[in-house]
Scaffold this motif. Structure first.
Motif, PDB file in Angstrom:
ATOM      1  N   ASP A  30      -5.842  -4.411  -3.106  1.00  0.00           N
ATOM      2  CA  ASP A  30      -6.064  -4.230  -4.541  1.00  0.00           C
ATOM      3  C   ASP A  30      -5.272  -5.317  -5.249  1.00  0.00           C
ATOM      4  O   ASP A  30      -4.119  -5.581  -4.881  1.00  0.00           O
ATOM      5  CB  ASP A  30      -5.558  -2.881  -5.048  1.00  0.00           C
ATOM      6  CG  ASP A  30      -6.372  -1.698  -4.566  1.00  0.00           C
ATOM      7  OD1 ASP A  30      -7.508  -1.897  -4.087  1.00  0.00           O
ATOM      8  OD2 ASP A  30      -5.861  -0.562  -4.667  1.00  0.00           O
ATOM      9  N   TYR A  76       8.632  -9.355  -2.777  1.00  0.00           N
ATOM     10  CA  TYR A  76       8.237  -8.266  -1.883  1.00  0.00           C
ATOM     11  C   TYR A  76       9.476  -7.441  -1.571  1.00  0.00           C
ATOM     12  O   TYR A  76      10.492  -7.986  -1.156  1.00  0.00           O
ATOM     13  CB  TYR A  76       7.625  -8.807  -0.587  1.00  0.00           C
ATOM     14  CG  TYR A  76       7.289  -7.713   0.411  1.00  0.00           C
ATOM     15  CD1 TYR A  76       6.244  -6.827   0.159  1.00  0.00           C
ATOM     16  CD2 TYR A  76       8.025  -7.550   1.575  1.00  0.00           C
ATOM     17  CE1 TYR A  76       5.935  -5.817   1.048  1.00  0.00           C
ATOM     18  CE2 TYR A  76       7.715  -6.545   2.483  1.00  0.00           C
ATOM     19  CZ  TYR A  76       6.673  -5.688   2.207  1.00  0.00           C
ATOM     20  OH  TYR A  76       6.371  -4.679   3.084  1.00  0.00           O
ATOM     21  N   GLN A  92       2.166  -4.131   5.060  1.00  0.00           N
ATOM     22  CA  GLN A  92       1.609  -3.211   4.078  1.00  0.00           C
ATOM     23  C   GLN A  92       2.633  -3.032   2.965  1.00  0.00           C
ATOM     24  O   GLN A  92       3.833  -2.996   3.204  1.00  0.00           O
ATOM     25  CB  GLN A  92       1.336  -1.872   4.759  1.00  0.00           C
ATOM     26  CG  GLN A  92       0.687  -0.844   3.876  1.00  0.00           C
ATOM     27  CD  GLN A  92       0.368   0.429   4.664  1.00  0.00           C
ATOM     28  OE1 GLN A  92       0.527   0.482   5.869  1.00  0.00           O
ATOM     29  NE2 GLN A  92      -0.078   1.434   3.961  1.00  0.00           N
ATOM     30  N   GLY A  93       2.166  -2.968   1.722  1.00  0.00           N
ATOM     31  CA  GLY A  93       3.069  -2.755   0.595  1.00  0.00           C
ATOM     32  C   GLY A  93       2.629  -3.492  -0.645  1.00  0.00           C
ATOM     33  O   GLY A  93       1.502  -3.979  -0.738  1.00  0.00           O
ATOM     34  N   GLU A  94       3.540  -3.566  -1.606  1.00  0.00           N
ATOM     35  CA  GLU A  94       3.255  -4.168  -2.901  1.00  0.00           C
ATOM     36  C   GLU A  94       3.980  -5.503  -3.037  1.00  0.00           C
ATOM     37  O   GLU A  94       5.182  -5.592  -2.828  1.00  0.00           O
ATOM     38  CB  GLU A  94       3.703  -3.224  -4.021  1.00  0.00           C
ATOM     39  CG  GLU A  94       3.348  -3.717  -5.399  1.00  0.00           C
ATOM     40  CD  GLU A  94       3.645  -2.688  -6.482  1.00  0.00           C
ATOM     41  OE1 GLU A  94       4.347  -3.066  -7.449  1.00  0.00           O
ATOM     42  OE2 GLU A  94       3.182  -1.540  -6.356  1.00  0.00           O
ATOM     43  N   THR A 145       4.473  -8.917  -5.683  1.00  0.00           N
ATOM     44  CA  THR A 145       4.320  -9.385  -7.055  1.00  0.00           C
ATOM     45  C   THR A 145       4.359 -10.908  -7.041  1.00  0.00           C
ATOM     46  O   THR A 145       5.298 -11.506  -6.523  1.00  0.00           O
ATOM     47  CB  THR A 145       5.431  -8.844  -7.968  1.00  0.00           C
ATOM     48  OG1 THR A 145       5.388  -7.420  -7.933  1.00  0.00           O
ATOM     49  CG2 THR A 145       5.249  -9.319  -9.400  1.00  0.00           C
ATOM     50  N   THR A 190      -0.210  -8.399  -9.083  1.00  0.00           N
ATOM     51  CA  THR A 190       0.312  -7.425  -8.133  1.00  0.00           C
ATOM     52  C   THR A 190      -0.722  -7.239  -7.037  1.00  0.00           C
ATOM     53  O   THR A 190      -1.868  -6.890  -7.312  1.00  0.00           O
ATOM     54  CB  THR A 190       0.599  -6.073  -8.819  1.00  0.00           C
ATOM     55  OG1 THR A 190       1.541  -6.288  -9.873  1.00  0.00           O
ATOM     56  CG2 THR A 190       1.153  -5.067  -7.831  1.00  0.00           C
ATOM     57  N   ILE A 204      -1.575  -5.158  -3.715  1.00  0.00           N
ATOM     58  CA  ILE A 204      -1.252  -3.967  -2.939  1.00  0.00           C
ATOM     59  C   ILE A 204      -2.025  -4.074  -1.633  1.00  0.00           C
ATOM     60  O   ILE A 204      -3.254  -3.971  -1.615  1.00  0.00           O
ATOM     61  CB  ILE A 204      -1.597  -2.677  -3.697  1.00  0.00           C
ATOM     62  CG1 ILE A 204      -0.780  -2.619  -4.992  1.00  0.00           C
ATOM     63  CG2 ILE A 204      -1.338  -1.454  -2.813  1.00  0.00           C
ATOM     64  CD1 ILE A 204      -1.119  -1.479  -5.904  1.00  0.00           C
ATOM     65  N   LYS A 232      -3.062  -2.650   1.793  1.00  0.00           N
ATOM     66  CA  LYS A 232      -3.237  -1.279   2.243  1.00  0.00           C
ATOM     67  C   LYS A 232      -3.035  -1.103   3.745  1.00  0.00           C
ATOM     68  O   LYS A 232      -2.880   0.025   4.209  1.00  0.00           O
ATOM     69  CB  LYS A 232      -4.628  -0.785   1.854  1.00  0.00           C
ATOM     70  CG  LYS A 232      -4.865  -0.802   0.360  1.00  0.00           C
ATOM     71  CD  LYS A 232      -6.293  -0.438   0.041  1.00  0.00           C
ATOM     72  CE  LYS A 232      -6.585  -0.608  -1.422  1.00  0.00           C
ATOM     73  NZ  LYS A 232      -7.977  -0.313  -1.742  1.00  0.00           N
TER      74      LYS A 232
END
Length: 159
Positions: free
Chosen positions: A30, A80, A126-128, A130, A150, A152, A154
């Motif tokens: 995303d 991150y 995996q993670g968010e 910026t 951002t 994301i 999955k």
């Protein structure tokens, strides 16, 4: 003292970054974006396909700059897990023999272009993430554009 507090709260309400908007969504990724440019900026950038499972993307950019784009420099950072994992400065437009069609655009001129984005497929946890992109007219002189992206991720992806 009360007036000072009210003034600080009032001014800070106008300096907060814009709300995140969905750029694209897929089964592995995303991407959201928001502007961090001062004032209203006319800028939109999207990519296809919206997936980290491929190594070549096409980027589509629409921009009406507030400054001449004779010399365009950028500062990019990737965050991150609360850590700034990448810092990168570059000169995008030098003023002569530039590789991008938007170099040389004047203030207020419409830029509508497509760019090819490619590279090796690294491993992504995996993670968010910026991604902050700042573009300056001149050599880091006038902030022409500031965007927050951002990502994301999955699922863990292997290159």
């Amino acid at each position: 003292m009360f007036q000072l507090i009210v003034m600080i709260l009032f001014v800070s309400g106008f300096t907060v970054a814009q709300e995140k908007q969905l750029l694209c969504r897929s089964d592995d990724l995303d991407i959201f974006y928001s502007s961090c440019s001062p004032g209203t900026s006319t800028f939109f950038f999207t990519v296809k396909p919206c997936s980290l499972k491929v190594s070549v993307w096409m980027g589509f950019m629409f921009w009406i700059p507030k400054f001449d784009i004779t010399v365009l420099t950028s500062y990019t950072s990737l965050w991150y897990g609360g850590v700034n994992s990448l810092k990168w400065k570059s000169v995008i437009c030098k003023g002569v023999d530039d590789g991008y069609s938007f170099c040389g655009a004047l203030k207020g001129e419409t830029i509508n272009t497509t760019v090819r984005i490619s590279g090796a497929q690294p491993t992504y946890d995996q993670g968010e993430y910026t991604f902050v992109f700042k573009a300056f007219s001149g050599y880091y002189k006038d902030l022409a554009l500031c965007m927050n992206y951002t990502f994301i991720i999955k699922e863990k992806l292997y290159g």
